[in-house]
Design a protein around this motif. Structure first.
Motif, PDB file in Angstrom:
ATOM      1  N   LEU A  24       0.863  -1.173   0.073  1.00 41.53           N
ATOM      2  CA  LEU A  24      -0.111   0.066  -0.122  1.00 41.53           C
ATOM      3  C   LEU A  24       0.892   1.306  -0.138  1.00 41.53           C
ATOM      4  CD1 LEU A  24      -2.896  -0.992   2.634  1.00 41.53           C
ATOM      5  CD2 LEU A  24      -3.197  -0.442   0.090  1.00 41.53           C
ATOM      6  N   ALA A  25       1.907   1.107   0.670  1.00 42.83           N
ATOM      7  CA  ALA A  25       2.769   2.514   1.007  1.00 42.83           C
ATOM      8  C   ALA A  25       3.851   2.803  -0.442  1.00 42.83           C
ATOM      9  CB  ALA A  25       3.683   2.422   2.148  1.00 42.83           C
ATOM     10  N   LEU A  26       3.938   1.598  -1.153  1.00 39.47           N
ATOM     11  CA  LEU A  26       4.905   1.851  -2.296  1.00 39.47           C
ATOM     12  C   LEU A  26       4.069   2.003  -3.298  1.00 39.47           C
ATOM     13  CD1 LEU A  26       7.894  -0.401  -0.958  1.00 39.47           C
ATOM     14  CD2 LEU A  26       7.679   2.234  -0.766  1.00 39.47           C
ATOM     15  N   GLY A  27       2.924   1.578  -3.701  1.00 37.51           N
ATOM     16  CA  GLY A  27       2.081   1.498  -4.742  1.00 37.51           C
ATOM     17  C   GLY A  27       1.434   2.674  -5.321  1.00 37.51           C
ATOM     18  N   ASP A  28       0.898   2.568  -6.535  1.00 32.99           N
ATOM     19  CA  ASP A  28       0.232   3.694  -7.087  1.00 32.99           C
ATOM     20  C   ASP A  28      -1.399   3.818  -6.464  1.00 32.99           C
ATOM     21  OD1 ASP A  28       2.197   4.475  -8.721  1.00 32.99           O
ATOM     22  OD2 ASP A  28       1.810   2.678 -10.186  1.00 32.99           O
ATOM     23  N   HIS A  29      -1.697   5.265  -6.655  1.00 33.24           N
ATOM     24  CA  HIS A  29      -2.834   5.208  -6.176  1.00 33.24           C
ATOM     25  C   HIS A  29      -3.674   6.112  -6.988  1.00 33.24           C
ATOM     26  CE1 HIS A  29      -2.411   2.612  -2.456  1.00 33.24           C
ATOM     27  NE2 HIS A  29      -1.222   3.265  -2.202  1.00 33.24           N
ATOM     28  N   PRO A  30      -4.904   5.969  -7.426  1.00 32.10           N
ATOM     29  CA  PRO A  30      -5.601   6.835  -8.411  1.00 32.10           C
ATOM     30  C   PRO A  30      -5.882   8.096  -7.859  1.00 32.10           C
ATOM     31  CG  PRO A  30      -6.659   4.581  -8.452  1.00 32.10           C
ATOM     32  CD  PRO A  30      -5.779   4.403  -7.523  1.00 32.10           C
TER      33      PRO A  30
END
Length: 948
Positions: A24-30
């Motif tokens: 969650l911390a290192l991923g992409d988020h819309p």
């Protein structure tokens, strides 16, 4: 998505939680237009202990740091694949995120659930009706003892006649039930503690709405029911015995002698009404059998009075069990009500006494914080107290979910609902088999029912059960029930169950044994513990990791329990033998853990091992009051607080010799010490001179000017404890930590500190010292989450049920022999099974949960072992004990698991072994130990001198 990870022992749940956090911390988020290094601020991770929260923070940071150094490549590859980026990009993102966390550490939201709840309460003191400068009280015993004192202090006051009369009647009732009068305060304090238990608080609210006058009427009515039932029977029995005696007859003259009808009459006179007296012998006579014994010479005489005796017997039977059997049911109910009704009646006054103590000391009790939040949460679709928090936190990750209470979970549920509505991931991780904290409010049923929430067959029933659990706290309001139902329907459609079923901790033989053993015991107890088959379902079985070399061993040893003393001695001898055997193989002492159900047995074994010369890390040895340097510092503080305290002076001097000088005073020195302390002209200067003549100068005036923390620092500096006595320094530093906590929560008064120390000296403990080569002796509860190469479980024979405990019985569907306005909404009944059908049903539900928790305790104990597990239990285990389960497992092993039974090695008629541990194949499996360093110098601040 709402992911539920159902785990098992050693299956890597903390690893999984860390991995999901990093994804969650290192991923992409819309919502962030891609990656945002500050996104960690929107992730809330909750654990249940400070140690677990600290460990998870360390894991997250250490993994991020490892990624930046291109280490831990397997996890790098796993995460980069799952979030769809290259490992090079992952390393870059890890560096940025690591920097952001370090610079904004207060936003790194990994905490205990209590800490999170307290933050909410602190932010909304006005809305939650909490004093602005409140103090959070974790010490239940202190609070309830003070409340009991406040209540007892009202006795004899002019305006407190009602409560005075009631407390006197309560004391009389307690004495009649065998309680010592000195235990009155303890009983009241224990009951107050029970009322402030999370599960009991909704019940207490209802009970406190009833006046003492109403309770007094209820007690009088119920006492009449009891007296009328007993008096009728006693009158009839006495009539029968008088008739027998007046005709010169005895028990031997009647059929079945003293095991027949004669014994029935005697039992009634002795008021033995709690057991059914109508056995087979009595029933034969009642149905027309002969009254006279075959050997009696008085058959003719008995024939003359038989008609009257038969009439009396039939009247007793009808009153007890026949057409008027409701008399007996009412009698049982009345007796059960009266057993604790005086205590229950004091609920309102106890509550008021507790509130007075809290107001006086500006306290908010820890159990109330969840309840205060719930009062708002249960009435708002999106509670306003979560509006700001809900916007901040987009993901909720909960560890050890099986230990979550109903109230805690339902307070977090709106956060989950809000997050899911925005399409975000939330997850919980838990293991219902390791749910061993019911006494602390944990509710294992929640994770079981959530795991089955979208199951095609069992989903609807699971949702119904979850709503039912919620009503424990929200039963008063239809609006609350409707909101909770809506939230669960949302979860039902978004729930995804995942299983962590590979055991990376234990060796294959231990895994196989536990799979077979617990599956079998769950079958045995499925009628007693209704949830057992769901907790230990087909998905519970653990898999063995690939390419693991089998090298484990399980030994189960039975000891003949002829009497308690002999059995205990046999177990102790066996423990010593096992330790010698294990050490001879090449294990170190730190590889061995001995686990116990109860602390008292742990203390016995720890004492035995110390006597035999083994170094031990035990529950008691970790308490800082076990360290002599700590006691020396406390003794010096006592002298500062009261220079006339000769006992503290003596203690300080003798500990000075023992811990600082490493010697024992000789006769001449003893005489010198005695004169310096106890001579009629002795002064404080004489006491201080004892230290000064050996080079340790105490400036008493300066010491007095310091704060408590600085005072202890100064003593540590004067006696060069860090430089010259660097062993067990963790005990000194834990003392300093505790002093800081005390000064934050209480005040700086030295006398208050000493009083607090005397109360809590047995509870303040350090963690296991790093690198200490000693045998661990601890309780099963304390061992949870840990692992050891060798585990010994002696005294695996505890009783499954605590029959001395009480449970609350809901009277809503029970017809009590009382007018409706006198009917209490709850009874406090014994745990032992009642003959009354309605009470029995509720008791059995509680017994079912206790049974499953006992099995879970066994599971936690058996799954701590990495290489070798030794279990010592009773042969022919008594009914209702875990030893009976172990015995039944072996009795039927050849029928239930014939292939496994063939592998069992019989050492002798009381010792069975599975597997064979080979030291040549041994691979150390210790968890990474924390690096430690010795602090060689400690510079005190001396703030006052600096300011001058």
């Amino acid at each position: 998505m709402f992911q539920i990870y159902t785990s098992s022992a050693g299956s890597g749940k903390t690893y999984t939680l860390t991995k999901e956090y990093l994804k969650l911390a290192l991923g992409d988020h819309p919502s962030e237009n891609g990656f945002n290094p500050s996104y960690f601020r929107k992730i809330l991770a909750i654990t249940f202990t400070k140690d677990a929260a600290r460990e998870m923070k360390e894991r997250v940071l250490s993994k991020l740091l490892a990624f930046t150094k291109d280490q831990d490549k397997e996890l790098q590859h796993q995460i980069s694949q799952e979030i769809g980026i290259s490992t090079e990009t992952l390393r870059h993102r890890a560096r940025l995120t690591f920097e952001q966390i370090i610079y904004h550490y207060s936003d790194f939201a990994i905490s205990t659930i209590d800490s999170f709840t307290n933050r909410i309460v602190s932010a909304f003191t006005q809305e939650l009706n909490v004093p602005i400068n409140y103090e959070l009280d974790m010490d239940t015993d202190s609070l309830t003892n003070n409340a009991a004192d406040e209540l007892i202090a009202k006795v004899g006051q002019e305006d407190q006649k009602e409560i005075t009369d009631f407390l006197i009647n309560f004391l009389i009732d307690e004495l009649e039930n065998g309680t010592h009068w000195r235990d009155l305060r303890k009983n009241l304090a224990d009951f107050a503690k029970e009322l402030y238990n999370e599960k009991s608080r909704p019940i207490a609210r209802k009970l406190s709405q009833i006046s003492l006058k109403t309770y007094s009427q209820s007690i009088a009515t119920l006492q009449n029911v009891v007296n009328n039932f007993e008096n009728f029977l006693i009158q009839k029995a006495q009539e029968a015995l008088n008739l027998i005696k007046n005709n010169g007859l005895q028990a031997e003259d009647f059929a079945y002698s003293d095991k027949g009808v004669f014994n029935l009459f005697v039992k009634i006179i002795d008021k033995k009404f709690d057991e059914n007296p109508f056995g087979a012998n009595v029933m034969k006579v009642l149905k027309g059998g002969t009254w006279a014994s075959g050997k009696t010479p008085h058959k003719a005489l008995i024939a003359q009075i038989q008609g009257k005796l038969q009439s009396i017997l039939e009247a007793i039977y009808q009153h007890w069990q026949g057409n008027q059997a409701q008399n007996y049911q009412n009698y049982l109910l009345a007796k059960e009500c009266l057993r604790n009704l005086y205590k229950v009646a004091l609920t309102k006054d106890i509550h008021q006494a507790v509130e007075e103590v809290k107001i006086k000391n500006n306290l908010v009790y820890i159990a109330e914080t969840n309840e205060k939040i719930a009062q708002i949460v249960q009435n708002e679709p999106i509670p306003f107290i979560y509006e700001r928090i809900g916007e901040r936190f987009q993901h909720l990750l909960i560890d050890e979910f099986q230990d979550t209470s109903v109230l805690q979970w339902h307070n977090l549920l709106p956060l989950v609902e809000n997050s899911l509505a925005n399409g975000n991931l939330n997850l919980i991780v838990g293991d219902a088999k390791q749910a061993i904290y019911r006494w602390r409010g944990g509710e294992m049923e929640q994770i079981v029912h959530l795991a089955y929430a979208n199951h095609p067959q069992e989903g609807a029933e699971s949702i119904r059960k979850l709503n039912e659990l919620a009503q424990i706290h929200f039963y008063d309001q239809d609006q609350a029930r409707e909101l909770i139902s809506q939230r669960y329907e949302l979860l039902k459609n978004l729930t995804e169950r995942k299983n962590l079923d590979t055991n990376f901790r234990s060796n294959s033989e231990i895994i196989t044994f536990n799979n077979i053993f617990f599956e079998r015991i769950a079958d045995i107890i499925q009628n007693e513990a209704k949830l057992a088959k769901q907790v230990y379902d087909e998905q519970f079985k653990q898999k063995i990791p690939a390419n693991v070399i089998p090298n484990g061993q399980v030994d189960v040893i039975f000891k003949e329990a002829t009497n308690a003393e002999t059995y205990a001695e046999q177990v102790k001898e066996e423990v010593l033998r096992i330790i010698e055997e294990v050490l001879a193989k090449g294990f170190e002492m730190k590889d061995i853990a001995i686990l116990f159900r109860n602390k008292d047995k742990a203390v016995q074994i720890a004492t035995l091992l110390k006597e035999k010369g083994y170094p031990v890390v035990s529950v008691d040895s970790l308490v800082i009051s076990s360290d002599q340097k700590v006691n020396f510092l406390i003794a010096l503080l006592k002298v500062v607080a009261n220079p006339e305290n000769n006992l503290a002076k003596s203690e300080a001097v003798y500990l000075f010799y023992k811990t600082i000088l490493k010697t024992t005073p000789n006769q001449e020195q003893n005489e010198s010490i005695r004169k310096a302390i106890y001579h009629k002209n002795a002064s404080l200067d004489n006491f201080l001179h004892i230290f000064a003549e050996r080079g340790y100068h105490i400036d008493y005036n300066y010491i007095q000017s310091l704060s408590l923390y600085e005072m202890v620092e100064e003593f540590i500096r004067i006696f060069r404890i860090l430089e010259e006595h660097p062993t067990r320094l963790e005990y000194i530093f834990r003392l300093l930590d505790w002093i800081i906590e005390f000064e934050k929560q209480k005040n700086h008064n030295l006398n208050d500190f000493i009083q607090e120390w005397n109360k809590k000296r047995g509870d303040i403990a350090v963690d296991v010292p790093a690198g200490s080569d000693a045998i661990t002796v601890t309780t099963i509860h304390k061992s949870k989450g840990l692992e050891y190469p060798v585990v010994i479980v002696p005294f695996a024979d505890w009783q499954i049920q605590n029959i001395k405990s009480n449970i609350w019985i809901n009277t809503e569907n029970i017809t009590l022999p009382l007018r409706e306005e006198l009917k209490p909404p709850y009874l406090l009944a014994r745990m032992s099974s009642s003959e009354h059908i309605d009470i029995k049903a509720q008791q059995e539900a509680e017994i079912s949960k206790n049974t499953l928790e006992s099995l879970n305790l066994l599971y936690v104990a058996f799954t701590r072992a990495v290489n070798q597990l030794y279990v010592i239990t009773k042969s022919k285990g008594s009914k209702g004990s875990v030893s009976s389960w172990i015995n039944r497992f072996f009795e039927n092993l050849k029928d239930t698991h014939p292939e496994y039974a063939q592998k069992m090695l019989t050492i002798n008629h009381e010792h069975y072994r599975f597997g064979n541990f080979d030291m040549n194949k041994y691979q150390k499996h210790h968890k990474q130990s924390k690096k430690s360093f010795i602090l060689k110098n400690m510079k005190t601040i001396r703030l006052r001198r600096k300011l001058k």
